[in-house]
Motif scaffolding. Sequence first.
Motif, PDB file in Angstrom:
ATOM      1  N   SER A   1      -2.028 -60.946  23.379  1.00  0.00           N
ATOM      2  CA  SER A   1      -3.361 -60.556  22.920  1.00  0.00           C
ATOM      3  C   SER A   1      -3.246 -59.268  22.114  1.00  0.00           C
ATOM      4  CB  SER A   1      -4.285 -60.340  24.121  1.00  0.00           C
ATOM      5  OG  SER A   1      -3.766 -59.330  24.967  1.00  0.00           O
ATOM      6  N   PRO A   2      -4.203 -59.001  21.225  1.00  0.00           N
ATOM      7  CA  PRO A   2      -4.151 -57.775  20.429  1.00  0.00           C
ATOM      8  C   PRO A   2      -4.174 -56.538  21.320  1.00  0.00           C
ATOM      9  CG  PRO A   2      -5.771 -59.315  19.557  1.00  0.00           C
ATOM     10  CD  PRO A   2      -5.339 -59.858  20.878  1.00  0.00           C
ATOM     11  N   LEU A   3      -3.432 -55.539  20.912  1.00  0.00           N
ATOM     12  CA  LEU A   3      -3.331 -54.306  21.686  1.00  0.00           C
ATOM     13  C   LEU A   3      -4.518 -53.406  21.354  1.00  0.00           C
ATOM     14  CD1 LEU A   3      -1.258 -53.088  23.697  1.00  0.00           C
ATOM     15  CD2 LEU A   3      -0.351 -51.776  21.779  1.00  0.00           C
ATOM     16  N   GLY A   4      -5.320 -53.085  22.369  1.00  0.00           N
ATOM     17  CA  GLY A   4      -6.485 -52.242  22.154  1.00  0.00           C
ATOM     18  C   GLY A   4      -6.106 -50.779  22.008  1.00  0.00           C
ATOM     19  N   SER A   5      -7.084 -49.977  21.606  1.00  0.00           N
ATOM     20  CA  SER A   5      -6.817 -48.557  21.390  1.00  0.00           C
ATOM     21  C   SER A   5      -6.444 -47.847  22.687  1.00  0.00           C
ATOM     22  CB  SER A   5      -8.046 -47.897  20.767  1.00  0.00           C
ATOM     23  OG  SER A   5      -9.187 -48.067  21.604  1.00  0.00           O
ATOM     24  N   GLY A   6      -7.032 -48.298  23.811  1.00  0.00           N
ATOM     25  CA  GLY A   6      -6.709 -47.670  25.087  1.00  0.00           C
ATOM     26  C   GLY A   6      -5.251 -47.833  25.442  1.00  0.00           C
ATOM     27  N   ARG A   7      -4.719 -49.031  25.260  1.00  0.00           N
ATOM     28  CA  ARG A   7      -3.312 -49.263  25.581  1.00  0.00           C
ATOM     29  C   ARG A   7      -2.399 -48.573  24.574  1.00  0.00           C
ATOM     30  NH1 ARG A   7      -2.747 -55.614  26.639  1.00  0.00           N
ATOM     31  NH2 ARG A   7      -0.629 -54.994  27.255  1.00  0.00           N
ATOM     32  N   ARG A   8      -2.860 -48.410  23.361  1.00  0.00           N
ATOM     33  CA  ARG A   8      -2.063 -47.642  22.390  1.00  0.00           C
ATOM     34  C   ARG A   8      -1.934 -46.176  22.832  1.00  0.00           C
ATOM     35  NH1 ARG A   8      -1.393 -50.451  17.530  1.00  0.00           N
ATOM     36  NH2 ARG A   8      -2.762 -52.273  17.315  1.00  0.00           N
TER      37      ARG A   8
ATOM     38  N   VAL B   1       8.229 -53.145  25.850  1.00  0.00           N
ATOM     39  CA  VAL B   1       8.092 -54.521  26.331  1.00  0.00           C
ATOM     40  C   VAL B   1       6.640 -54.812  26.707  1.00  0.00           C
ATOM     41  CG1 VAL B   1       8.689 -56.110  28.203  1.00  0.00           C
ATOM     42  CG2 VAL B   1      10.479 -54.753  27.112  1.00  0.00           C
ATOM     43  N   LEU B   2       5.987 -53.834  27.312  1.00  0.00           N
ATOM     44  CA  LEU B   2       4.616 -54.032  27.779  1.00  0.00           C
ATOM     45  C   LEU B   2       3.572 -53.919  26.681  1.00  0.00           C
ATOM     46  CD1 LEU B   2       4.792 -51.955  31.093  1.00  0.00           C
ATOM     47  CD2 LEU B   2       4.906 -54.443  30.847  1.00  0.00           C
ATOM     48  N   THR B   3       3.972 -53.433  25.502  1.00  0.00           N
ATOM     49  CA  THR B   3       2.961 -53.178  24.466  1.00  0.00           C
ATOM     50  C   THR B   3       3.270 -53.818  23.121  1.00  0.00           C
ATOM     51  OG1 THR B   3       4.059 -51.073  23.892  1.00  0.00           O
ATOM     52  CG2 THR B   3       2.277 -50.985  25.513  1.00  0.00           C
ATOM     53  N   ARG B   4       4.416 -54.465  22.978  1.00  0.00           N
ATOM     54  CA  ARG B   4       4.746 -55.105  21.710  1.00  0.00           C
ATOM     55  C   ARG B   4       4.577 -56.618  21.834  1.00  0.00           C
ATOM     56  NH1 ARG B   4       4.109 -52.512  17.576  1.00  0.00           N
ATOM     57  NH2 ARG B   4       5.560 -53.866  16.452  1.00  0.00           N
ATOM     58  N   PRO B   5       4.249 -57.311  20.737  1.00  0.00           N
ATOM     59  CA  PRO B   5       4.036 -58.767  20.810  1.00  0.00           C
ATOM     60  C   PRO B   5       5.217 -59.534  21.380  1.00  0.00           C
ATOM     61  CG  PRO B   5       3.236 -57.903  18.716  1.00  0.00           C
ATOM     62  CD  PRO B   5       3.956 -56.772  19.394  1.00  0.00           C
ATOM     63  N   TRP B   6       6.442 -59.110  21.061  1.00  0.00           N
ATOM     64  CA  TRP B   6       7.611 -59.835  21.560  1.00  0.00           C
ATOM     65  C   TRP B   6       7.823 -59.645  23.062  1.00  0.00           C
ATOM     66  CZ3 TRP B   6      10.755 -56.228  23.692  1.00  0.00           C
ATOM     67  CH2 TRP B   6      10.727 -54.923  23.168  1.00  0.00           C
ATOM     68  N   GLY B   7       7.148 -58.647  23.655  1.00  0.00           N
ATOM     69  CA  GLY B   7       7.349 -58.369  25.068  1.00  0.00           C
ATOM     70  C   GLY B   7       6.869 -59.480  25.980  1.00  0.00           C
TER      71      GLY B   7
ATOM     72  N   ILE C   1       2.581 -38.621  35.579  1.00  0.00           N
ATOM     73  CA  ILE C   1       1.913 -39.185  34.401  1.00  0.00           C
ATOM     74  C   ILE C   1       2.590 -40.491  33.990  1.00  0.00           C
ATOM     75  CG2 ILE C   1       1.407 -38.791  31.960  1.00  0.00           C
ATOM     76  CD1 ILE C   1       1.258 -35.786  32.653  1.00  0.00           C
ATOM     77  N   GLN C   2       3.907 -40.493  34.060  1.00  0.00           N
ATOM     78  CA  GLN C   2       4.681 -41.680  33.707  1.00  0.00           C
ATOM     79  C   GLN C   2       4.309 -42.859  34.600  1.00  0.00           C
ATOM     80  OE1 GLN C   2       9.365 -42.434  34.245  1.00  0.00           O
ATOM     81  NE2 GLN C   2       8.889 -40.723  32.905  1.00  0.00           N
ATOM     82  N   GLY C   3       4.212 -42.616  35.907  1.00  0.00           N
ATOM     83  CA  GLY C   3       3.869 -43.687  36.838  1.00  0.00           C
ATOM     84  C   GLY C   3       2.483 -44.241  36.597  1.00  0.00           C
ATOM     85  N   LEU C   4       1.511 -43.358  36.379  1.00  0.00           N
ATOM     86  CA  LEU C   4       0.143 -43.813  36.130  1.00  0.00           C
ATOM     87  C   LEU C   4       0.042 -44.605  34.830  1.00  0.00           C
ATOM     88  CD1 LEU C   4      -1.814 -40.600  37.184  1.00  0.00           C
ATOM     89  CD2 LEU C   4      -1.734 -42.778  38.413  1.00  0.00           C
ATOM     90  N   ALA C   5       0.725 -44.116  33.786  1.00  0.00           N
ATOM     91  CA  ALA C   5       0.666 -44.800  32.494  1.00  0.00           C
ATOM     92  C   ALA C   5       1.347 -46.166  32.568  1.00  0.00           C
ATOM     93  CB  ALA C   5       1.316 -43.936  31.412  1.00  0.00           C
ATOM     94  N   LEU C   6       2.491 -46.239  33.229  1.00  0.00           N
ATOM     95  CA  LEU C   6       3.189 -47.524  33.364  1.00  0.00           C
ATOM     96  C   LEU C   6       2.348 -48.526  34.150  1.00  0.00           C
ATOM     97  CD1 LEU C   6       6.923 -46.582  34.028  1.00  0.00           C
ATOM     98  CD2 LEU C   6       6.006 -47.809  32.067  1.00  0.00           C
ATOM     99  N   ALA C   7       1.721 -48.059  35.220  1.00  0.00           N
ATOM    100  CA  ALA C   7       0.872 -48.954  36.008  1.00  0.00           C
ATOM    101  C   ALA C   7      -0.297 -49.466  35.174  1.00  0.00           C
ATOM    102  CB  ALA C   7       0.366 -48.225  37.249  1.00  0.00           C
TER     103      ALA C   7
END
Length: 330
Positions: free
Chosen positions: A20-27, A88-94, A159-165
């Motif tokens: 699905s398209p990546l929204g601004s929040g996930r960017r 992996v979590l944010t690119r189309p190929w992921g 911060i890393q843990g929260l962002a990854l989750a």
Amino acid sequence: MNTRETHPSHLTEAEPPSPSPLGSGRRVLRVVALASTVPYLGLKTLWLCGSHLGIPEGSVLREPGPFFMAANSVTSAMDACVILLVFVLTRPWGIRVPGPLLTVPVFVATGLLTPILLGFPGQLLVRALGFGTDPTGQAAREPFLDPWVFHVVYAGFSIQGLALAALFVPYARERWGWAWRGVTGERLPSSTGVVAAAAAAAGLAVAGVSLYWAFGGAAGLGAERAAAYCADTAVVSAVHAACAVAAGAGALLLARGGTLRAVWSLGLAWVGGAATLSWGAWMTIAALGPQLDAGEGPPGTTVLIYAGQMITGLLAGTVLIRFLATRRPA
């Protein structure tokens, strides 16, 4: 829809959905997650290059041996893997990455970061309430790292843990959302129930000893670790106790089935199992390696607790896998 039971291999071989398209929040989360790796990777790189930034005079880290250099290299590589996970979590190929190649490192990352996410704010809270480390006792101990290093590094990990989750949950919902829809459903086979009961028993044993240490008990810790007891170490022990209980409870809830929403049982088993397994393994490796301060290594009782954490995590993970194998894609 195919009504037969889903085999684990079908979970990994099924055709992945279109991204699905990546929204601004996930960017924004992607940028935050990538930036959160900078403090740790930056310090480790400087230390590997010979810098003493954050290492006070008299610290054993001023003259690191081969083990310390190797450990710095390995931990740097582990944190660098977070960068790959983020893409992996944010690119189309992921979305097309084979399941095990993603879920295993995410499971490990969950396990290593969860106790930090719970423990670091807890330590800040007890310090704010006036129950932190005794300055006199702290000054009497040999210097190891400047205090700011711990704050910078653990803030980055949090911060890393929260962002990854926040990145993994929508990814997993898009790709495997059917696995936690609805309730836990039918009871799993009795053999799985035995494994779940063993996970709960091991988790309770680990939690009991950890809480004993959290409230000031010294048996089984060794002289040095008992002398280092403070509110900060109590928080760490309490967090490990909570993770062990969560692993056992999640395993039992998944095995018994019922009308509880599956997402809660899966969450307990995933987070608790990952934390107990990953931290138990990490601390066992540290205990078996050379002691940087040339002090006494952890006593046998402590190593047994690390083993108990690993056993709890492995058993909870086994139940988790068995539960997922019985779910059917919608």
